[in-house]
Design an enzyme around this catalytic site. Structure first.
Site, PDB file in Angstrom:
ATOM      1  N   ASP A 166       0.841  -1.189   0.000  1.00 47.15           N
ATOM      2  CA  ASP A 166       0.000   0.000   0.000  1.00 47.15           C
ATOM      3  C   ASP A 166       0.881   1.247   0.000  1.00 47.15           C
ATOM      4  O   ASP A 166       1.649   1.477   0.952  1.00 47.15           O
ATOM      5  CB  ASP A 166      -0.898  -0.021   1.241  1.00 47.15           C
ATOM      6  CG  ASP A 166      -2.040   0.965   1.170  1.00 47.15           C
ATOM      7  OD1 ASP A 166      -2.085   1.754   0.210  1.00 47.15           O
ATOM      8  OD2 ASP A 166      -2.890   0.960   2.073  1.00 47.15           O
ATOM      9  N   ASP A 167       0.804   2.035  -1.063  1.00 49.83           N
ATOM     10  CA  ASP A 167       1.565   3.291  -1.167  1.00 49.83           C
ATOM     11  C   ASP A 167       3.080   3.081  -1.170  1.00 49.83           C
ATOM     12  O   ASP A 167       3.831   3.969  -0.746  1.00 49.83           O
ATOM     13  CB  ASP A 167       1.200   4.246  -0.020  1.00 49.83           C
ATOM     14  CG  ASP A 167      -0.198   4.817  -0.135  1.00 49.83           C
ATOM     15  OD1 ASP A 167      -0.939   4.402  -1.038  1.00 49.83           O
ATOM     16  OD2 ASP A 167      -0.565   5.665   0.705  1.00 49.83           O
ATOM     17  N   CYS A 187      -5.946   4.002  -4.264  1.00 45.84           N
ATOM     18  CA  CYS A 187      -6.037   2.568  -4.008  1.00 45.84           C
ATOM     19  C   CYS A 187      -7.324   1.846  -4.385  1.00 45.84           C
ATOM     20  O   CYS A 187      -7.249   0.757  -4.955  1.00 45.84           O
ATOM     21  CB  CYS A 187      -5.666   2.262  -2.569  1.00 45.84           C
ATOM     22  SG  CYS A 187      -6.502   3.235  -1.354  1.00 45.84           S
ATOM     23  N   LYS A 245      -5.795  -5.577   3.764  1.00 45.46           N
ATOM     24  CA  LYS A 245      -6.635  -4.469   3.318  1.00 45.46           C
ATOM     25  C   LYS A 245      -7.502  -4.881   2.128  1.00 45.46           C
ATOM     26  O   LYS A 245      -7.025  -5.488   1.174  1.00 45.46           O
ATOM     27  CB  LYS A 245      -5.746  -3.282   2.932  1.00 45.46           C
ATOM     28  CG  LYS A 245      -6.512  -2.052   2.484  1.00 45.46           C
ATOM     29  CD  LYS A 245      -5.550  -0.913   2.178  1.00 45.46           C
ATOM     30  CE  LYS A 245      -6.295   0.315   1.659  1.00 45.46           C
ATOM     31  NZ  LYS A 245      -5.384   1.437   1.364  1.00 45.46           N
ATOM     32  N   HIS A 250     -10.618  -2.553   0.889  1.00 42.74           N
ATOM     33  CA  HIS A 250     -10.878  -1.219   0.335  1.00 42.74           C
ATOM     34  C   HIS A 250     -11.693  -1.236  -0.957  1.00 42.74           C
ATOM     35  O   HIS A 250     -11.492  -0.395  -1.844  1.00 42.74           O
ATOM     36  CB  HIS A 250      -9.580  -0.438   0.135  1.00 42.74           C
ATOM     37  CG  HIS A 250      -9.787   1.032   0.393  1.00 42.74           C
ATOM     38  ND1 HIS A 250      -8.758   1.943   0.418  1.00 42.74           N
ATOM     39  CD2 HIS A 250     -10.920   1.744   0.645  1.00 42.74           C
ATOM     40  CE1 HIS A 250      -9.243   3.151   0.654  1.00 42.74           C
ATOM     41  NE2 HIS A 250     -10.552   3.052   0.797  1.00 42.74           N
ATOM     42  N   HIS A 300       0.890   2.585   4.091  1.00 42.16           N
ATOM     43  CA  HIS A 300      -0.027   3.730   4.168  1.00 42.16           C
ATOM     44  C   HIS A 300       0.168   4.443   5.503  1.00 42.16           C
ATOM     45  O   HIS A 300       0.514   3.825   6.502  1.00 42.16           O
ATOM     46  CB  HIS A 300      -1.471   3.221   4.052  1.00 42.16           C
ATOM     47  CG  HIS A 300      -2.458   4.265   3.628  1.00 42.16           C
ATOM     48  ND1 HIS A 300      -2.855   5.290   4.471  1.00 42.16           N
ATOM     49  CD2 HIS A 300      -3.140   4.436   2.467  1.00 42.16           C
ATOM     50  CE1 HIS A 300      -3.737   6.038   3.835  1.00 42.16           C
ATOM     51  NE2 HIS A 300      -3.926   5.553   2.618  1.00 42.16           N
ATOM     52  N   ASP A 357      -0.224  -0.817  -4.865  1.00 42.91           N
ATOM     53  CA  ASP A 357      -1.474  -0.300  -5.426  1.00 42.91           C
ATOM     54  C   ASP A 357      -1.318   1.032  -6.142  1.00 42.91           C
ATOM     55  O   ASP A 357      -2.109   1.375  -7.018  1.00 42.91           O
ATOM     56  CB  ASP A 357      -2.558  -0.201  -4.345  1.00 42.91           C
ATOM     57  CG  ASP A 357      -2.206   0.759  -3.212  1.00 42.91           C
ATOM     58  OD1 ASP A 357      -1.040   1.199  -3.130  1.00 42.91           O
ATOM     59  OD2 ASP A 357      -3.096   1.053  -2.393  1.00 42.91           O
ATOM     60  N   ASN A 358      -0.318   1.806  -5.781  1.00 42.95           N
ATOM     61  CA  ASN A 358      -0.056   3.084  -6.442  1.00 42.95           C
ATOM     62  C   ASN A 358       1.281   3.608  -5.944  1.00 42.95           C
ATOM     63  O   ASN A 358       1.969   2.950  -5.155  1.00 42.95           O
ATOM     64  CB  ASN A 358      -1.175   4.105  -6.168  1.00 42.95           C
ATOM     65  CG  ASN A 358      -1.589   4.215  -4.724  1.00 42.95           C
ATOM     66  OD1 ASN A 358      -2.705   3.830  -4.366  1.00 42.95           O
ATOM     67  ND2 ASN A 358      -0.703   4.708  -3.862  1.00 42.95           N
ATOM     68  N   LYS A 383       1.653   9.617  -5.462  1.00 42.53           N
ATOM     69  CA  LYS A 383       0.255   9.235  -5.331  1.00 42.53           C
ATOM     70  C   LYS A 383      -0.666  10.405  -5.675  1.00 42.53           C
ATOM     71  O   LYS A 383      -0.418  11.550  -5.303  1.00 42.53           O
ATOM     72  CB  LYS A 383      -0.012   8.765  -3.902  1.00 42.53           C
ATOM     73  CG  LYS A 383      -1.434   8.305  -3.626  1.00 42.53           C
ATOM     74  CD  LYS A 383      -1.567   7.774  -2.205  1.00 42.53           C
ATOM     75  CE  LYS A 383      -2.984   7.301  -1.918  1.00 42.53           C
ATOM     76  NZ  LYS A 383      -3.126   6.733  -0.552  1.00 42.53           N
TER      77      LYS A 383
END
Length: 515
Positions: free
Chosen positions: A34-35, A74, A128, A130, A232, A284-285, A305
């Site tokens: 994540d991130d 995300c 996660k 989301h 994150h 995810d990004n 992001k």
């Protein structure tokens, strides 16, 4: 006598060959961060990150240098990963889901998990989600093809009272109000609320181990989607990793995620199935700059992001399968939207009868061949049908038709990355050669590259002509009563939504069977 022995030996050989079982379907593991930005891992060049397990994965597998997410935020990127379709098709736009969101990943979308279940796979997601909770848990993973789910259904910064996870560090995050504490789900039951983030990684890893062992005991191939909350904001890590990294809180969190990756590999080895398991790591990004030095890093790429510059959507990508996937690095173009068709190719599954945006990565993975794609599409974090595509990559060239700012603070040196940078339309488009200029610093003279711009314009027109926008799930609004609560109907809501203690699933022995 000699002839008799030869005949007997030949018969035994034929019997053994005839009774041999065919090659088992490969197990599949997706490790999703994540991130985590293009420049955050040591194997991608960060000088003070400690990611030995991911480094080892890369040394034994294939490292992508041109791997992309479908979105710079995300929820849409996760929807595209699991469906093989851009978020604009499946309705996960604009922006991301929140804890009281009414919508979610539409149930008529076919996920990787659903397609793999059709060919005999056990499916589990840990971490996660989301992609929505909705009324009566209607959008949880258990409604989307997953046999087992354990995790937080959204980003952990969406919960109230973000505590200081570092006892000897100042608290940078303020309490939020008006939302329920973060819940930990097991399938559709909330087993802890608020969740203890300092213990959650060990809990999820232990749950993944139990899931793997259960599938092995049942002699079933499995699909494990290990979706880390790392990295994150707010950054967190368990006791073993707090204050362990010279990179600070982000480095501590990254080290804990890397430990989790290492544990998964150890479980595969312990079960004797590592040689028949395909593993893919990605993010995810791109990195979030909103927490500044406590955020991620895009390396030499521009912005992060929330933007359609390279730093927002080009992400790490590492594939691993011993003695199957070629070892090394590839500069071929691929992305998370390509995962679905690739996995169906590996597992012998069928793609859904809908427009798919992904292509099979097998030519890149199993041979030194060209990618099946020459075009990649960039949508912003909040797409708008009136504006359409923001940027298009064709081979090594990328044209920006629009851009807007991301999550960088207002004093960030590059103004196009700042949160206060408004929507800009470029006429003519900004054109870059990403092979020579991955940082998107030196715009080319469009007049000198008219043939390239024609190729890009044609690709954009062809793509948008075939884009049927799905109904916006974010457009369905928010309903506070849909927030996950361990005590439905309790008052005063949401303050009362907490569990007393923990359930059996969180006991140290984790003695639970996943089915």
């Amino acid at each position: 006598m000699k002839l008799l022995r030869l005949c007997v030996a030949s018969l035994v050989y034929l019997l053994v060959q005839g009774s041999a079982t065919p090659q088992a379907k490969p197990n599949i593991v997706i490790l999703f961060a994540d991130d985590v930005g293009f420049g955050d891992l040591s194997v991608y060049g960060h000088p003070t990150s400690s990611t030995p397990n991911l480094d080892k994965m890369a040394s034994e597998g294939l490292l992508f240098t041109q791997f992309y997410s479908s979105s710079p935020v995300c929820s849409p990127s996760r929807a595209a990963l699991l469906t093989g379709r851009y978020q604009t098709r499946n309705g996960v736009w604009p922006g991301v889901f929140f804890s009281p969101s009414v919508g979610g990943l539409p149930l008529n979308e076919t996920t990787i998990a659903e397609s793999l279940k059709d060919v005999g796979y056990k499916t589990g997601v840990f971490g996660k989600w989301h992609l929505g909770v909705g009324k009566d848990n209607e959008y949880l993973p258990t409604r989307q093809g997953f046999d087992t789910y354990m995790g937080i259904p959204f980003a952990h910064d969406m919960c109230p009272c973000l505590v200081c996870f570092y006892p000897k560090a100042p608290c940078f995050d303020q309490c939020q109000t008006g939302t329920t504490p973060c819940p930990l789900f097991h399938n559709e039951e909330i087993v802890q609320q608020p969740v203890d983030l300092t213990e959650i990684t060990a809990t999820l890893v232990k749950g993944a181990e139990s899931f793997i062992n259960s599938a092995v005991d049942q002699k079933s191939p499995f699909f494990l989607y290990m979706s880390f909350q790392h990295n994150h904001h707010p950054q967190f890590a368990g006791k073993m990793f707090t204050n362990s990294s010279i990179r600070g809180p982000y480095g501590d969190s990254l080290s804990e995620m890397d430990w989790g990756v290492g544990q998964i590999f150890q479980f595969l080895k312990n079960a004797g199935i590592d040689d028949n398991t395909f593993v893919l790591f990605s993010s995810d990004n791109g990195p979030s700059f909103v927490r500044q030095i406590r955020g991620g890093n895009g390396g030499l790429l521009r912005c992060g992001k929330g933007t359609t510059w390279e730093g927002g959507m080009r992400v790490p990508g590492i594939a691993w399968w011993p003695n199957k996937i070629r070892v090394g690095r590839t500069m071929e173009l691929a992305g998370t939207v390509d995962v679905f068709p690739t996995l169906m190719s590996l597992a012998g599954g069928k793609l859904p009868n809908v427009t798919m945006d992904g292509v099979d990565m097998a030519p890149i993975l199993f041979g030194n061949k060209k990618s099946g794609r020459s075009v990649y599409i960039y949508y912003p974090s909040s797409p708008d049908p009136k504006l359409g595509v923001y940027a298009v990559r064709w081979n090594q060239y990328k044209a920006h038709y629009y851009s807007n700012g991301g999550l960088a603070p207002d004093f960030y040196p590059d103004e196009v990355c700042r949160g206060n940078y408004s929507l800009h339309k470029y006429n003519p488009p900004l054109l870059y050669n990403l092979h020579n200029d991955p940082g998107e610093i030196y715009a080319l003279n469009v007049k000198d590259y008219s043939n390239v711009m024609k190729q890009i314009d044609d690709a954009k027109s062809a793509f948008e002509a075939g884009m049927v926008w799905g109904e916006s799930q974010m457009g369905r609004g928010l309903n506070p009563q849909y927030e996950p609560c361990a005590k439905p109907g309790c008052t005063p809501f949401p303050d009362c939504c907490t569990t007393d203690g923990v359930s059996e699933i969180l006991r140290p022995d984790m003695s639970i069977a996943f089915v």
